[in-house]
Scaffold this active site. Structure first.
Site, PDB file in Angstrom:
ATOM      1  N   CYS A 155      95.324 -32.021  -7.323  1.00  0.00           N
ATOM      2  CA  CYS A 155      95.423 -32.728  -6.047  1.00  0.00           C
ATOM      3  C   CYS A 155      94.037 -33.167  -5.558  1.00  0.00           C
ATOM      4  CB  CYS A 155      96.167 -31.855  -5.037  1.00  0.00           C
ATOM      5  SG  CYS A 155      96.745 -32.759  -3.591  1.00  0.00           S
ATOM      6  N   HIS A 179     101.156 -29.710  -7.888  1.00  0.00           N
ATOM      7  CA  HIS A 179     100.530 -28.388  -7.731  1.00  0.00           C
ATOM      8  C   HIS A 179     101.209 -27.336  -8.611  1.00  0.00           C
ATOM      9  CE1 HIS A 179      97.934 -29.012  -4.134  1.00  0.00           C
ATOM     10  NE2 HIS A 179      98.759 -30.017  -3.909  1.00  0.00           N
ATOM     11  N   GLU A 210     100.166 -24.466  -9.362  1.00  0.00           N
ATOM     12  CA  GLU A 210      99.958 -23.114  -8.813  1.00  0.00           C
ATOM     13  C   GLU A 210     101.008 -22.757  -7.768  1.00  0.00           C
ATOM     14  OE1 GLU A 210      98.455 -25.735  -7.831  1.00  0.00           O
ATOM     15  OE2 GLU A 210      97.780 -25.605  -5.747  1.00  0.00           O
TER      16      GLU A 210
END
Lengths: 221, 87
Positions: free
Chosen positions: A87, A195, A197
């Site tokens: 990002c 994302h 994560e």
């Protein structure tokens, strides 16, 4: 022994702890690196996380690329070290010249915070070695400036060299050629808007991001 | 000598300008007809110390190329005028 993944923290980063948590959840060790550090302290891989580095003033990543740590990250990348920008981290890596192209405002001018389906386009990168080409992964996006842009020559080169790593199945932001992630010539530096994560645990709605961050951990184990 | 520098940052031609397009589309609904070619950019103004105007232009253009613009998507038009504008 598990590898150490350094997670760079700029003033305004906000996804660093998610990265550290997902790395440790997957069996690695995450270590925060301050943007003012001039060396990486011997980490085996680097994640430049999401957020609003230096407030995104001027342009996302424009000021962050001058942070002292970025000189060390560039050197680490040039030596073949795995570097992933997620990002805002992707924006920082394009501004730093470690990845081609730029991220501009989403088509439609909406901040997008939603699950997105992405297709793995190559398994030959530091983030996709555990995946197979064609795999579809559900990974959330959360951005205003994620509309990947580059000139036609760069696009032709990215496609010719198999450097488009991820594409959106349903393009949410107007990115050229549905691009969600790209890698550098050495394939060790990868930038992506989604994302992973935030998708490493079923409790979060998807664990598809584990394939990506797990690939990174394979390189540093 | 001090010079006032005005940097007009624009998206390069061929780069999509969603903000400009959105404004242009909204204008007829507000009763403004006949407006076209709307582009949204940004303006940066600063004062620079330089030996002469030529050097002020060169330094400002260097600053644009290395920091103030992203050459992948943006162009800048630099206007330099004598006298500082610190206040």
């Amino acid at each position: 022994m598990s590898g150490v993944v350094g997670v760079v923290v700029f003033p305004g980063s906000n996804c660093e702890m998610d990265c550290v948590e997902s790395v440790s959840h997957l069996g690695g060790e995450g270590r925060l690196l301050w943007h003012g550090d001039e060396d990486l302290g011997g980490v085996d891989a680097v994640i430049v996380p999401g957020g609003f580095a230096h407030g995104d003033y001027l342009r996302p990543g424009a000021i962050a690329r001058f942070s002292p740590v970025m000189t060390a990250v560039s050197r680490f990348a040039a030596d073949g070290g795995p570097v992933v920008g997620i990002c805002n981290g992707f924006q920082v890596l394009t501004e730093a010249g470690l990845l081609p192209g730029a991220l501009q405002k989403n088509r439609g001018l909406k901040f997008l915070c939603q699950p997105s389906m992405v297709r793995v386009e190559t398994s030959d990168s530091s983030l996709t070695s555990r995946a197979s080409t064609g795999d579809k992964l559900s990974i959330p996006i959360n951005h205003f400036e994620g509309n990947y842009t580059c000139d036609e020559e760069t696009l032709a080169r990215l496609k010719g060299e198999d450097r488009v790593v991820l594409r959106y199945v349903d393009n949410p932001n107007g990115s050229v050629d549905d691009i969600a992630g790209v890698c550098n010539e050495g394939r060790n530096v990868v930038g992506l808007m989604p994302h992973p994560e935030r998708a490493c645990n079923d409790l979060l709605g998807s664990s598809d991001g584990s394939v990506l961050l797990g690939s990174l951990l394979d390189l540093v184990a | 000598m001090k010079f006032t520098v005005l940097v007009d940052v624009r998206l390069r031609s061929g780069i999509a300008d969603p903000a400009g397009t959105t404004i242009e589309r909204a204008l007829p609904a507000l009763g403004f007809e006949g407006v076209s070619g709307v582009h949204v950019g940004k303006t940066i103004r600063f004062t620079i110390e330089a030996a002469d105007e030529e050097q002020a232009v060169t330094h400002s253009e260097d600053l644009c190329a290395s920091f103030l613009t992203n050459p992948v998507i943006e162009d800048a038009v630099v206007t330099v005028s004598p006298g500082g504008d610190d206040l």
